[in-house]
Design an enzyme around this catalytic site. Sequence first.
Site, PDB file in Angstrom:
ATOM      1  N   SER A  20       0.818  -1.217   0.000  1.00 10.76           N
ATOM      2  CA  SER A  20       0.000   0.000   0.000  1.00 10.76           C
ATOM      3  C   SER A  20       0.849   1.263   0.000  1.00 10.76           C
ATOM      4  CB  SER A  20      -0.882   0.041   1.246  1.00 10.76           C
ATOM      5  OG  SER A  20      -1.811  -0.985   1.235  1.00 10.76           O
TER       6      SER A  20
ATOM      7  N   HIS B 179      -0.486  -1.995  -7.281  1.00  8.62           N
ATOM      8  CA  HIS B 179      -1.322  -1.688  -6.116  1.00  8.62           C
ATOM      9  C   HIS B 179      -2.798  -1.772  -6.488  1.00  8.62           C
ATOM     10  CE1 HIS B 179      -2.716   1.419  -2.939  1.00  8.62           C
ATOM     11  NE2 HIS B 179      -2.814   0.202  -2.475  1.00  8.62           N
TER      12      HIS B 179
ATOM     13  N   GLU C  16      -2.917   0.740  -9.558  1.00  5.80           N
ATOM     14  CA  GLU C  16      -1.895   1.800  -9.513  1.00  5.80           C
ATOM     15  C   GLU C  16      -0.526   1.132  -9.700  1.00  5.80           C
ATOM     16  OE1 GLU C  16      -1.560   3.646  -5.587  1.00  5.80           O
ATOM     17  OE2 GLU C  16      -1.262   5.597  -6.526  1.00  5.80           O
TER      18      GLU C  16
ATOM     19  N   ASN D 121      -3.248   6.488  -2.023  1.00  3.57           N
ATOM     20  CA  ASN D 121      -3.246   6.368  -0.555  1.00  3.57           C
ATOM     21  C   ASN D 121      -2.670   7.598   0.132  1.00  3.57           C
ATOM     22  OD1 ASN D 121      -4.535   3.945  -0.369  1.00  3.57           O
ATOM     23  ND2 ASN D 121      -2.688   2.719  -0.058  1.00  3.57           N
TER      24      ASN D 121
HETATM   25  N1  CAA Z   1     -15.757  -9.079  -3.611  1.00  7.54           N
HETATM   26  C1  CAA Z   1     -16.426  -9.068  -4.772  1.00  7.54           C
HETATM   27  N2  CAA Z   1     -17.507  -8.299  -4.997  1.00  7.54           N
HETATM   28  C2  CAA Z   1     -17.945  -7.555  -3.978  1.00  7.54           C
HETATM   29  C3  CAA Z   1     -17.312  -7.522  -2.724  1.00  7.54           C
HETATM   30  C4  CAA Z   1     -16.178  -8.342  -2.567  1.00  7.54           C
HETATM   31  N3  CAA Z   1     -15.489  -8.376  -1.416  1.00  7.54           N
HETATM   32  N4  CAA Z   1     -17.984  -6.669  -1.928  1.00  7.54           N
HETATM   33  C5  CAA Z   1     -18.995  -6.178  -2.646  1.00  7.54           C
HETATM   34  N5  CAA Z   1     -18.978  -6.702  -3.885  1.00  7.54           N
HETATM   35  C6  CAA Z   1     -19.903  -6.410  -4.983  1.00  7.54           C
HETATM   36  C7  CAA Z   1     -21.283  -6.957  -4.690  1.00  7.54           C
HETATM   37  O1  CAA Z   1     -21.402  -8.306  -5.096  1.00  7.54           O
HETATM   38  C8  CAA Z   1     -22.160  -6.039  -5.507  1.00  7.54           C
HETATM   39  O2  CAA Z   1     -22.188  -6.434  -6.836  1.00  7.54           O
HETATM   40  P1  CAA Z   1     -23.525  -6.185  -7.769  1.00  7.54           P
HETATM   41  O3  CAA Z   1     -23.809  -4.705  -7.691  1.00  7.54           O
HETATM   42  O4  CAA Z   1     -23.093  -6.619  -9.127  1.00  7.54           O
HETATM   43  O5  CAA Z   1     -24.580  -7.001  -7.158  1.00  7.54           O
HETATM   44  C9  CAA Z   1     -21.418  -4.698  -5.463  1.00  7.54           C
HETATM   45  O6  CAA Z   1     -20.050  -5.001  -5.112  1.00  7.54           O
HETATM   46  C10 CAA Z   1     -22.015  -3.758  -4.432  1.00  7.54           C
HETATM   47  O7  CAA Z   1     -21.990  -4.432  -3.181  1.00  7.54           O
HETATM   48  P2  CAA Z   1     -23.074  -4.245  -2.036  1.00  7.54           P
HETATM   49  O8  CAA Z   1     -24.406  -3.941  -2.664  1.00  7.54           O
HETATM   50  O9  CAA Z   1     -22.993  -5.427  -1.126  1.00  7.54           O
HETATM   51  O10 CAA Z   1     -22.553  -3.044  -1.149  1.00  7.54           O
HETATM   52  P3  CAA Z   1     -22.198  -1.557  -1.541  1.00  7.54           P
HETATM   53  O11 CAA Z   1     -23.149  -0.992  -2.535  1.00  7.54           O
HETATM   54  O12 CAA Z   1     -21.987  -0.852  -0.257  1.00  7.54           O
HETATM   55  O13 CAA Z   1     -20.810  -1.688  -2.273  1.00  7.54           O
HETATM   56  C11 CAA Z   1     -18.447  -1.508  -2.092  1.00  7.54           C
HETATM   57  C12 CAA Z   1     -19.695  -2.261  -1.650  1.00  7.54           C
HETATM   58  C13 CAA Z   1     -18.211  -1.766  -3.587  1.00  7.54           C
HETATM   59  C14 CAA Z   1     -17.306  -2.066  -1.289  1.00  7.54           C
HETATM   60  C15 CAA Z   1     -18.669   0.021  -1.862  1.00  7.54           C
HETATM   61  O14 CAA Z   1     -19.041   0.215  -0.542  1.00  7.54           O
HETATM   62  C16 CAA Z   1     -17.439   0.838  -2.153  1.00  7.54           C
HETATM   63  O15 CAA Z   1     -17.115   1.133  -3.289  1.00  7.54           O
HETATM   64  N6  CAA Z   1     -16.710   1.228  -1.086  1.00  7.54           N
HETATM   65  C17 CAA Z   1     -15.463   1.999  -1.200  1.00  7.54           C
HETATM   66  C18 CAA Z   1     -14.349   1.049  -1.518  1.00  7.54           C
HETATM   67  C19 CAA Z   1     -13.033   1.763  -1.530  1.00  7.54           C
HETATM   68  O16 CAA Z   1     -12.905   2.967  -1.412  1.00  7.54           O
HETATM   69  N7  CAA Z   1     -11.958   0.952  -1.676  1.00  7.54           N
HETATM   70  C20 CAA Z   1     -10.605   1.450  -1.610  1.00  7.54           C
HETATM   71  C21 CAA Z   1     -10.030   1.146  -0.235  1.00  7.54           C
HETATM   72  S1  CAA Z   1      -8.389   1.763  -0.051  1.00  7.54           S
HETATM   73  C22 CAA Z   1      -7.444   0.595  -0.778  1.00  7.54           C
HETATM   74  O17 CAA Z   1      -7.901  -0.431  -1.212  1.00  7.54           O
HETATM   75  C23 CAA Z   1      -5.972   0.876  -0.872  1.00  7.54           C
HETATM   76  C24 CAA Z   1      -5.128   0.504   0.249  1.00  7.54           C
HETATM   77  O18 CAA Z   1      -3.935   0.275  -0.003  1.00  7.54           O
HETATM   78  C25 CAA Z   1      -5.600   0.468   1.643  1.00  7.54           C
HETATM   79  P1  NAD Z   2      -4.459  -9.612   5.299  1.00  5.68           P
HETATM   80  O1  NAD Z   2      -3.987  -9.516   6.683  1.00  5.68           O
HETATM   81  O2  NAD Z   2      -5.917  -9.783   5.016  1.00  5.68           O
HETATM   82  O3  NAD Z   2      -3.724 -10.835   4.561  1.00  5.68           O
HETATM   83  C1  NAD Z   2      -2.350 -11.034   4.578  1.00  5.68           C
HETATM   84  C2  NAD Z   2      -2.099 -12.516   4.304  1.00  5.68           C
HETATM   85  O4  NAD Z   2      -0.692 -12.706   4.108  1.00  5.68           O
HETATM   86  C3  NAD Z   2      -2.519 -13.410   5.471  1.00  5.68           C
HETATM   87  O5  NAD Z   2      -3.384 -14.432   4.975  1.00  5.68           O
HETATM   88  C4  NAD Z   2      -1.200 -13.990   5.976  1.00  5.68           C
HETATM   89  O6  NAD Z   2      -1.313 -15.306   6.496  1.00  5.68           O
HETATM   90  C5  NAD Z   2      -0.354 -13.940   4.710  1.00  5.68           C
HETATM   91  N1  NAD Z   2       1.090 -13.962   4.928  1.00  5.68           N
HETATM   92  C6  NAD Z   2       1.806 -13.240   5.822  1.00  5.68           C
HETATM   93  N2  NAD Z   2       3.122 -13.530   5.696  1.00  5.68           N
HETATM   94  C7  NAD Z   2       3.229 -14.429   4.687  1.00  5.68           C
HETATM   95  C8  NAD Z   2       4.309 -15.106   4.075  1.00  5.68           C
HETATM   96  N3  NAD Z   2       5.554 -14.896   4.461  1.00  5.68           N
HETATM   97  N4  NAD Z   2       4.050 -15.965   3.056  1.00  5.68           N
HETATM   98  C9  NAD Z   2       2.776 -16.177   2.647  1.00  5.68           C
HETATM   99  N5  NAD Z   2       1.706 -15.559   3.183  1.00  5.68           N
HETATM  100  C10 NAD Z   2       1.940 -14.703   4.188  1.00  5.68           C
HETATM  101  O7  NAD Z   2      -3.880  -8.347   4.556  1.00  5.68           O
HETATM  102  P2  NAD Z   2      -4.403  -7.624   3.221  1.00  5.68           P
HETATM  103  O8  NAD Z   2      -5.374  -6.587   3.598  1.00  5.68           O
HETATM  104  O9  NAD Z   2      -4.765  -8.664   2.214  1.00  5.68           O
HETATM  105  O10 NAD Z   2      -3.068  -6.860   2.774  1.00  5.68           O
HETATM  106  C11 NAD Z   2      -2.046  -7.520   2.055  1.00  5.68           C
HETATM  107  C12 NAD Z   2      -1.199  -6.498   1.342  1.00  5.68           C
HETATM  108  O11 NAD Z   2      -2.033  -5.740   0.449  1.00  5.68           O
HETATM  109  C13 NAD Z   2      -0.519  -5.477   2.271  1.00  5.68           C
HETATM  110  O12 NAD Z   2       0.701  -5.134   1.719  1.00  5.68           O
HETATM  111  C14 NAD Z   2      -1.519  -4.315   2.226  1.00  5.68           C
HETATM  112  O13 NAD Z   2      -0.951  -3.079   2.559  1.00  5.68           O
HETATM  113  C15 NAD Z   2      -1.938  -4.352   0.778  1.00  5.68           C
HETATM  114  N6  NAD Z   2      -3.229  -3.709   0.482  1.00  5.68           N
HETATM  115  C16 NAD Z   2      -4.271  -3.833   1.363  1.00  5.68           C
HETATM  116  C17 NAD Z   2      -5.491  -3.226   1.054  1.00  5.68           C
HETATM  117  C18 NAD Z   2      -6.674  -3.330   1.971  1.00  5.68           C
HETATM  118  O14 NAD Z   2      -7.651  -2.607   1.761  1.00  5.68           O
HETATM  119  N7  NAD Z   2      -6.659  -4.176   2.976  1.00  5.68           N
HETATM  120  C19 NAD Z   2      -5.632  -2.524  -0.160  1.00  5.68           C
HETATM  121  C20 NAD Z   2      -4.546  -2.439  -1.042  1.00  5.68           C
HETATM  122  C21 NAD Z   2      -3.344  -3.031  -0.705  1.00  5.68           C
END
Ligand code: CAA
Ligand code: NAD
Length: 285
Positions: A121, A142, A154, A192
């Site tokens: 991330s 990403h 990304e 991010n």
């Molecule tokens: N896997 C697959 N499909 C999924 C899912 C999952 N885990 N969760 C939801 N869906 C699908 C559902 O099946 C549904 O599909 P249909 O419309 O075709 O039926 C659709 O997504 C909408 O789902 P819901 O109706 O259950 O719920 P919702 O309308 O609240 O949508 C969401 C769920 C798509 C997650 C929406 O809430 C959303 O877009 N949230 C924001 C997500 C976001 O910002 N993600 C970025 C996070 S940051 C990141 O990822 C980077 C990082 O490094 C941390």
């Molecule tokens: P998570 O905790 O759900 O899953 C991590 C998995 O990695 C676990 O199942 C763990 O058992 C496994 N693991 C740890 N060490 C390992 C190893 N040495 N060999 C094999 N498997 C190992 O975490 P996550 O949310 O899936 O995040 C995974 C990566 O993706 C991180 O780098 C995170 O920053 C990135 N990421 C997360 C998100 C998010 O929304 N959670 C979004 C984008 C990117």
Amino acid sequence: MLEHIKSVGVVGSGLMGLGIAQVVATAGFPVTLCDISEEAVNRGYQQISKQLAKDVAKGKKEQATVDQILGNIVTTCDYGKLADVDMVFEAVFEKMEVKKDLYTKLDAICKPACIFATNTSGLSITEIASVTKRCDKVVGTHFFNPVPVMKLLELVRGYDTSDETFQIALEMGAKIGKETISVKEAPLFCVNRILVPMINEAMFVFAEGIASAEDIDTGMMLGANHPIGPLALADLVGLDTLLLVMQTLYQETCDSKYRPCPLLVQLVRAGHFGRKTGQGIYKYD
Ligand code: CAA
Ligand code: NAD
């Protein structure tokens, strides 16, 4: 370039790894999904299977297509099974030492031509690549959560990432149906860098009692058109991951404006990681 990629490994079958395995297998690649324990990798596979079953129930996919996708995925805890794959997507914990340890092992196991694509991330691609003898073949890919739904991929270059490796990442992104953006290496990259401090700020607003969690989320949904509010999003991402990401930004920049909210730290210390543990800012069934 993508013609060189015939099989793919995914390491880490958590929230992100299982989604990556699903989209790559859907695009027709044989996928070897690997985690540290049988339990973890089986849980990941079951989640994919459950998600695909929902798609069948909604009429979005045929059962035969789902069988084909699941048939493309094999699970293992043995990294040795990655010896012949052409590209590895890594999605293990967001900790530099865990990733470096893994890449040292993968570098010894995988064939020299294999591309390493990290889903970090916000950690440095250059530093991750530094433990391998193939820095030119390491790239940041990403994905966003949930992977099958979110359109963006990304792409991030490390210092030594070659044009050829970057091109393969671009072509792979198109093949699995994602829109790509290309970003220079910097702490937390592009999306991010903007999104995670916003979520951290929402935590401060909540912790300071300025508004309830529900009102903060409703405010951002109705006032800024976000699909879900920042606190619900924090629970979706995982507070453990979110804290690690925020800590990277704080440590890399030494800028106090990026200090993680103490409430976020406390929730992680309490083991309340969000949806995945049943409790974060909100409680889940
Ligand atoms: N896997 C697959 N499909 C999924 C899912 C999952 N885990 N969760 C939801 N869906 C699908 C559902 O099946 C549904 O599909 P249909 O419309 O075709 O039926 C659709 O997504 C909408 O789902 P819901 O109706 O259950 O719920 P919702 O309308 O609240 O949508 C969401 C769920 C798509 C997650 C929406 O809430 C959303 O877009 N949230 C924001 C997500 C976001 O910002 N993600 C970025 C996070 S940051 C990141 O990822 C980077 C990082 O490094 C941390
Ligand atoms: P998570 O905790 O759900 O899953 C991590 C998995 O990695 C676990 O199942 C763990 O058992 C496994 N693991 C740890 N060490 C390992 C190893 N040495 N060999 C094999 N498997 C190992 O975490 P996550 O949310 O899936 O995040 C995974 C990566 O993706 C991180 O780098 C995170 O920053 C990135 N990421 C997360 C998100 C998010 O929304 N959670 C979004 C984008 C990117």
